[in-house]
Scaffold this motif. Structure first.
Motif, PDB file in Angstrom:
ATOM      1  N   GLN A 113       0.830  -1.220   0.197  1.00 25.32           N
ATOM      2  CA  GLN A 113       0.055  -0.024  -0.146  1.00 25.32           C
ATOM      3  C   GLN A 113       1.041   1.152  -0.120  1.00 25.32           C
ATOM      4  OE1 GLN A 113      -3.253  -0.183  -0.404  1.00 25.32           O
ATOM      5  NE2 GLN A 113      -3.001  -2.628   0.119  1.00 25.32           N
ATOM      6  N   PRO A 114       0.372   2.289  -0.465  1.00 27.11           N
ATOM      7  CA  PRO A 114       1.223   3.526  -0.406  1.00 27.11           C
ATOM      8  C   PRO A 114       1.789   3.760   0.921  1.00 27.11           C
ATOM      9  CG  PRO A 114      -0.924   4.083  -1.734  1.00 27.11           C
ATOM     10  CD  PRO A 114      -0.967   2.778  -0.892  1.00 27.11           C
ATOM     11  N   GLY A 115       3.168   3.868   1.112  1.00 25.40           N
ATOM     12  CA  GLY A 115       3.768   4.220   2.317  1.00 25.40           C
ATOM     13  C   GLY A 115       4.132   2.905   3.108  1.00 25.40           C
ATOM     14  N   ASP A 116       3.706   1.640   2.641  1.00 24.51           N
ATOM     15  CA  ASP A 116       4.067   0.427   3.311  1.00 24.51           C
ATOM     16  C   ASP A 116       4.304  -0.821   2.300  1.00 24.51           C
ATOM     17  OD1 ASP A 116       4.168  -1.591   5.012  1.00 24.51           O
ATOM     18  OD2 ASP A 116       2.047  -1.394   5.809  1.00 24.51           O
ATOM     19  N   GLU A 117       5.703  -1.038   2.159  1.00 23.75           N
ATOM     20  CA  GLU A 117       6.064  -2.064   1.330  1.00 23.75           C
ATOM     21  C   GLU A 117       5.829  -3.421   1.685  1.00 23.75           C
ATOM     22  OE1 GLU A 117       7.177  -1.668  -1.644  1.00 23.75           O
ATOM     23  OE2 GLU A 117       7.842   0.487  -1.797  1.00 23.75           O
ATOM     24  N   CYS A 118       5.253  -3.780   2.853  1.00 23.69           N
ATOM     25  CA  CYS A 118       5.035  -4.978   3.367  1.00 23.69           C
ATOM     26  C   CYS A 118       6.274  -6.099   2.993  1.00 23.69           C
ATOM     27  CB  CYS A 118       3.597  -5.469   2.758  1.00 23.69           C
ATOM     28  SG  CYS A 118       2.393  -4.254   3.308  1.00 23.69           S
ATOM     29  N   TYR A 119       7.004  -5.669   3.316  1.00 28.32           N
ATOM     30  CA  TYR A 119       8.376  -6.571   2.958  1.00 28.32           C
ATOM     31  C   TYR A 119       8.264  -8.099   3.549  1.00 28.32           C
ATOM     32  CZ  TYR A 119      10.919  -2.563   1.491  1.00 28.32           C
ATOM     33  OH  TYR A 119      11.289  -1.359   0.499  1.00 28.32           O
ATOM     34  N   ASP A 120       7.772  -8.143   4.759  1.00 32.07           N
ATOM     35  CA  ASP A 120       7.461  -9.530   5.252  1.00 32.07           C
ATOM     36  C   ASP A 120       7.096 -10.375   4.382  1.00 32.07           C
ATOM     37  OD1 ASP A 120       9.142  -8.735   7.416  1.00 32.07           O
ATOM     38  OD2 ASP A 120       7.400  -8.756   8.819  1.00 32.07           O
ATOM     39  N   GLU A 121       5.722  -9.958   3.680  1.00 28.68           N
ATOM     40  CA  GLU A 121       4.938 -10.520   2.888  1.00 28.68           C
ATOM     41  C   GLU A 121       5.522 -11.034   1.481  1.00 28.68           C
ATOM     42  OE1 GLU A 121       1.720 -12.039   3.641  1.00 28.68           O
ATOM     43  OE2 GLU A 121       2.373 -11.487   5.608  1.00 28.68           O
ATOM     44  N   VAL A 122       6.085  -9.937   0.913  1.00 30.67           N
ATOM     45  CA  VAL A 122       6.861 -10.018  -0.358  1.00 30.67           C
ATOM     46  C   VAL A 122       7.934 -11.154  -0.075  1.00 30.67           C
ATOM     47  CG1 VAL A 122       8.515  -8.941  -1.854  1.00 30.67           C
ATOM     48  CG2 VAL A 122       6.631  -7.743  -0.940  1.00 30.67           C
ATOM     49  N   GLU A 123       8.550 -11.281   0.989  1.00 29.49           N
ATOM     50  CA  GLU A 123       9.625 -12.156   1.257  1.00 29.49           C
ATOM     51  C   GLU A 123       9.203 -13.667   1.187  1.00 29.49           C
ATOM     52  OE1 GLU A 123      13.092 -13.405   4.585  1.00 29.49           O
ATOM     53  OE2 GLU A 123      12.105 -11.372   4.550  1.00 29.49           O
ATOM     54  N   LYS A 124       7.798 -13.749   1.732  1.00 32.52           N
ATOM     55  CA  LYS A 124       7.058 -14.918   1.663  1.00 32.52           C
ATOM     56  C   LYS A 124       6.716 -15.460   0.326  1.00 32.52           C
ATOM     57  CE  LYS A 124       4.922 -14.592   6.144  1.00 32.52           C
ATOM     58  NZ  LYS A 124       3.319 -14.507   7.110  1.00 32.52           N
ATOM     59  N   LEU A 184      -5.023 -16.268 -19.532  1.00 32.75           N
ATOM     60  CA  LEU A 184      -5.960 -15.639 -20.394  1.00 32.75           C
ATOM     61  C   LEU A 184      -6.187 -16.136 -21.670  1.00 32.75           C
ATOM     62  CD1 LEU A 184      -4.415 -12.020 -19.821  1.00 32.75           C
ATOM     63  CD2 LEU A 184      -6.786 -12.884 -18.962  1.00 32.75           C
ATOM     64  N   GLU A 185      -7.352 -15.988 -22.346  1.00 31.87           N
ATOM     65  CA  GLU A 185      -7.588 -16.345 -23.739  1.00 31.87           C
ATOM     66  C   GLU A 185      -7.652 -15.246 -24.591  1.00 31.87           C
ATOM     67  OE1 GLU A 185      -7.911 -19.553 -24.529  1.00 31.87           O
ATOM     68  OE2 GLU A 185      -7.858 -20.163 -22.438  1.00 31.87           O
ATOM     69  N   LEU A 186      -7.264 -15.659 -26.020  1.00 30.14           N
ATOM     70  CA  LEU A 186      -7.290 -14.267 -26.993  1.00 30.14           C
ATOM     71  C   LEU A 186      -8.982 -13.591 -26.960  1.00 30.14           C
ATOM     72  CD1 LEU A 186      -5.770 -16.443 -29.942  1.00 30.14           C
ATOM     73  CD2 LEU A 186      -4.628 -14.989 -28.191  1.00 30.14           C
ATOM     74  N   GLY A 187      -8.606 -12.430 -27.022  1.00 27.04           N
ATOM     75  CA  GLY A 187      -9.960 -11.587 -26.709  1.00 27.04           C
ATOM     76  C   GLY A 187     -10.146 -11.194 -25.531  1.00 27.04           C
ATOM     77  N   ASP A 188      -9.760 -11.768 -24.628  1.00 28.34           N
ATOM     78  CA  ASP A 188      -9.959 -11.164 -23.086  1.00 28.34           C
ATOM     79  C   ASP A 188      -9.268  -9.947 -23.004  1.00 28.34           C
ATOM     80  OD1 ASP A 188     -11.632 -13.496 -22.989  1.00 28.34           O
ATOM     81  OD2 ASP A 188      -9.997 -14.698 -21.669  1.00 28.34           O
ATOM     82  N   LEU A 189      -9.832  -9.207 -22.248  1.00 30.64           N
ATOM     83  CA  LEU A 189      -9.172  -7.769 -21.793  1.00 30.64           C
ATOM     84  C   LEU A 189      -8.958  -8.185 -20.451  1.00 30.64           C
ATOM     85  CD1 LEU A 189      -8.393  -5.217 -22.972  1.00 30.64           C
ATOM     86  CD2 LEU A 189     -10.519  -4.282 -21.656  1.00 30.64           C
ATOM     87  N   GLN A 190      -7.912  -7.686 -19.697  1.00 27.25           N
ATOM     88  CA  GLN A 190      -7.356  -7.896 -18.348  1.00 27.25           C
ATOM     89  C   GLN A 190      -7.212  -6.480 -17.664  1.00 27.25           C
ATOM     90  OE1 GLN A 190      -3.567  -9.422 -17.564  1.00 27.25           O
ATOM     91  NE2 GLN A 190      -3.946 -10.002 -15.401  1.00 27.25           N
ATOM     92  N   ILE A 191      -7.533  -6.245 -16.538  1.00 34.01           N
ATOM     93  CA  ILE A 191      -7.680  -5.013 -15.679  1.00 34.01           C
ATOM     94  C   ILE A 191      -6.791  -5.384 -14.341  1.00 34.01           C
ATOM     95  CG2 ILE A 191      -8.412  -2.743 -14.357  1.00 34.01           C
ATOM     96  CD1 ILE A 191     -10.558  -3.044 -16.599  1.00 34.01           C
ATOM     97  N   PHE A 192      -5.703  -4.926 -14.132  1.00 41.06           N
ATOM     98  CA  PHE A 192      -5.091  -5.331 -12.962  1.00 41.06           C
ATOM     99  C   PHE A 192      -4.086  -4.156 -12.131  1.00 41.06           C
ATOM    100  CE2 PHE A 192      -0.659  -6.725 -11.780  1.00 41.06           C
ATOM    101  CZ  PHE A 192      -1.020  -7.777 -10.793  1.00 41.06           C
ATOM    102  N   LYS A 193      -4.236  -4.021 -10.938  1.00 39.34           N
ATOM    103  CA  LYS A 193      -3.444  -3.025 -10.244  1.00 39.34           C
ATOM    104  C   LYS A 193      -2.029  -3.461 -10.085  1.00 39.34           C
ATOM    105  CE  LYS A 193      -7.800  -1.996  -7.668  1.00 39.34           C
ATOM    106  NZ  LYS A 193      -8.340  -2.039  -6.342  1.00 39.34           N
ATOM    107  N   GLY A 194      -1.324  -3.171 -11.074  1.00 38.96           N
ATOM    108  CA  GLY A 194       0.049  -3.691 -10.988  1.00 38.96           C
ATOM    109  C   GLY A 194       1.157  -2.730 -10.118  1.00 38.96           C
ATOM    110  N   ARG A 195       0.716  -1.671  -9.817  1.00 40.62           N
ATOM    111  CA  ARG A 195       1.843  -1.092  -9.011  1.00 40.62           C
ATOM    112  C   ARG A 195       1.634  -1.573  -7.471  1.00 40.62           C
ATOM    113  NH1 ARG A 195       5.417   2.464  -8.771  1.00 40.62           N
ATOM    114  NH2 ARG A 195       5.721   4.232  -6.985  1.00 40.62           N
ATOM    115  N   PHE A 196       0.523  -2.205  -7.210  1.00 39.88           N
ATOM    116  CA  PHE A 196       0.366  -2.610  -5.835  1.00 39.88           C
ATOM    117  C   PHE A 196       0.396  -4.152  -5.641  1.00 39.88           C
ATOM    118  CE2 PHE A 196      -2.137   1.591  -5.948  1.00 39.88           C
ATOM    119  CZ  PHE A 196      -1.007   2.207  -5.322  1.00 39.88           C
ATOM    120  N   SER A 197       0.081  -4.749  -6.787  1.00 42.68           N
ATOM    121  CA  SER A 197       0.209  -6.458  -6.545  1.00 42.68           C
ATOM    122  C   SER A 197       1.283  -6.821  -7.295  1.00 42.68           C
ATOM    123  CB  SER A 197      -1.047  -6.687  -7.289  1.00 42.68           C
ATOM    124  OG  SER A 197      -2.177  -6.303  -6.839  1.00 42.68           O
TER     125      SER A 197
END
Length: 288
Positions: free
Chosen positions: A194-205, A219-232
């Motif tokens: 989350q903003p201001g918290d990298e949660c390093y312990d969880e990333v290490e897991k 994914l299959e051809l023709g599928d669109l994907q929306i994804f929160k890539g900065r936080f996930s």
């Protein structure tokens, strides 16, 4: 002139299955129902797969357009941590910022695309932008000012992989145009930081392979994907055969331009726009 613009905007949506996804008519009840479903997926699992967004008769056209620009991809093999940052010997060896993995793939920059082609026309279309903003529960979204990164193609040849990482932009919209014969799954951990918290312990897991929060999406051809890539945290595993994904980048604020170091790593070049924007700092307190 207004009529001509409206006609051109609607023509740019010819590739979309407007019966299933009526993004040109946001006042319709079924538009609201579809958007609500996407929002639910984003809220619950941090990712939404929009099935069959591209009409079957246009999927080959997208495949052809991307295949034509794919040879111009800049390929690189590097060792990265999830933040694309240099090693910090002051941290423990197990710290996520000191955990490096092989990253092997290529990217096609936006200036390689046909200006009036399918990808750029869809990216710049107001109805498409509004649909993405509604799905993300944002008032407005903006196309990038970055001349290389608004629309890119990620090219993964057989045996290549995207290592665990976070994105520079807060969310990503992508379209698979070429699927590997086997493998090549997209794996992610929703809202790991989350903003201001990298949660390093969880990333290490996750990096240790001990996290139960990792999800997988094919994914299959023709599928669109929306994804929160900065936080996930996310990656793409190795597959058999080549994989092409068109990535549409939007930002919450106007004027987004990627940083020089990361742009050079991805595209092997920068523009004057990147150099001029380098002095502007991000304000979310997160590492890039």
């Amino acid at each position: 002139m207004k009529h001509d613009n409206e006609t051109a905007a609607l023509a740019a949506l010819a590739c979309v299955d407007l019966d299933a996804w009526p993004i040109h008519e946001p006042e319709r009840a079924d538009y609201a129902r579809q958007v609500a479903g996407v929002r639910k997926s984003l809220q619950e699992v941090g990712c939404a797969r929009i099935d069959g967004f591209i009409r079957p008769d246009y999927r080959q056209a997208f495949h052809k357009e991307v295949n034509e620009v794919a040879p111009s991809a800049h390929f690189s093999t590097s060792s990265i941590n999830p933040y694309f940052t240099p090693d910090d010997p002051d941290l423990p060896a197990s710290h996520p910022r000191r955990r490096y993995a092989e990253n092997t793939n290529g990217f096609v920059a936006m200036d390689r695309f046909e200006q009036n082609g399918l990808s750029l026309s869809l990216y710049r279309n107001p109805a498409f932008q509004r649909f993405i903003a509604d799905c993300l529960e944002e008032e407005t979204l903006f196309t990038f000012d970055d001349p290389l990164a608004g629309v890119v193609v990620n090219v993964m040849k057989e045996g290549q992989q995207l290592a665990w990482h976070y994105d520079t932009n807060e969310f990503i919209v992508s379209l698979l145009t070429r699927k590997p014969h086997e493998g090549g799954a997209f794996e992610y951990v929703p809202d790991l930081r989350q903003p201001g918290d990298e949660c390093y312990d969880e990333v290490e897991k996750v990096l240790d392979g001990h996290s139960e929060r990792v999800r997988s999406l094919s994914l299959e051809l023709g599928d669109l994907q929306i994804f929160k890539g900065r936080f996930s945290l996310h990656r793409v595993v190795k597959g058999l055969g080549e994989r092409h994904t068109v990535i549409f980048g939007y930002a919450k604020e106007p004027g987004f331009i990627g940083r020089v170091e990361r742009t050079r790593k991805v595209h092997n070049r920068v523009t004057q726009a990147h150099i001029d924007a380098e002095k502007r700092a991000r304000n979310d307190g997160l590492a890039d």
